[in-house]
Motif scaffolding. Structure first.
Motif: not given
Length: 155
Positions: A78-86
């Motif tokens: 899991f990489d929180e950066y990948e879902i920053q816009d969500l």
């Protein structure tokens, strides 16, 4: 209520996905009031009490025989950066109710690691979360139930 929490499951056929190692998805929603009305209790996220609405619990690959893949590929953590816009939508629609209170990141990480990595042939991390959010936005279970004369609130 005898169950730990009420789960609403929506079946999603994946017959169009030939690479998948599963037959369909469970789109699982939970009612916060039911989750919180258990002996294990609940804690609201650190960012506040969730709305009085069904929240996403997960999007789970599953097989027709009842088996399901899990924890499929640890090379895609899991990489929180990948879902920053969500994140704003995730806070509203996919809150963690587990104790101790958190910002829900560990819950999302768990769902991605256990279920999302098994759907890697269909979704990257962003698409996994985006598509679950999109599914929730397509129909309001709460509105349907309220229209039928039921009233739901989180106490």
């Amino acid at each position: 209520m005898s169950q730990a929490f009420l789960i609403l499951v929506v079946f999603l056929s994946l017959s169009f996905v030939s690479r998948a190692q599963y037959d369909f998805f469970y789109f699982v929603l939970q009612w916060p009031g039911s989750y919180c009305d258990t002996s294990s209790s609940c804690c609201y996220p650190t960012y506040g009490k969730p709305p009085s609405d069904f929240g996403i619990h997960g999007l789970w690959p599953n097989n027709n025989d009842g088996s399901y893949p899990s924890n499929c590929d640890s090379s895609y953590p899991f990489d929180e950066y990948e879902i920053q816009d969500l994140l704003s939508s995730m806070d509203t629609n996919w809150p963690s109710l587990s104790c101790p209170s958190s910002d829900s990141t560990s819950f999302w990480s768990h769902e991605w690691s256990k279920h999302g990595t098994c759907a890697e042939s269909v979704f990257n991390e962003h698409d996994y979360f985006q598509d679950a959010l999109s599914l929730k936005g397509q129909v309001s279970i709460l509105q349907c139930l309220n229209s039928a004369g039921n009233t739901f609130e989180i106490s």
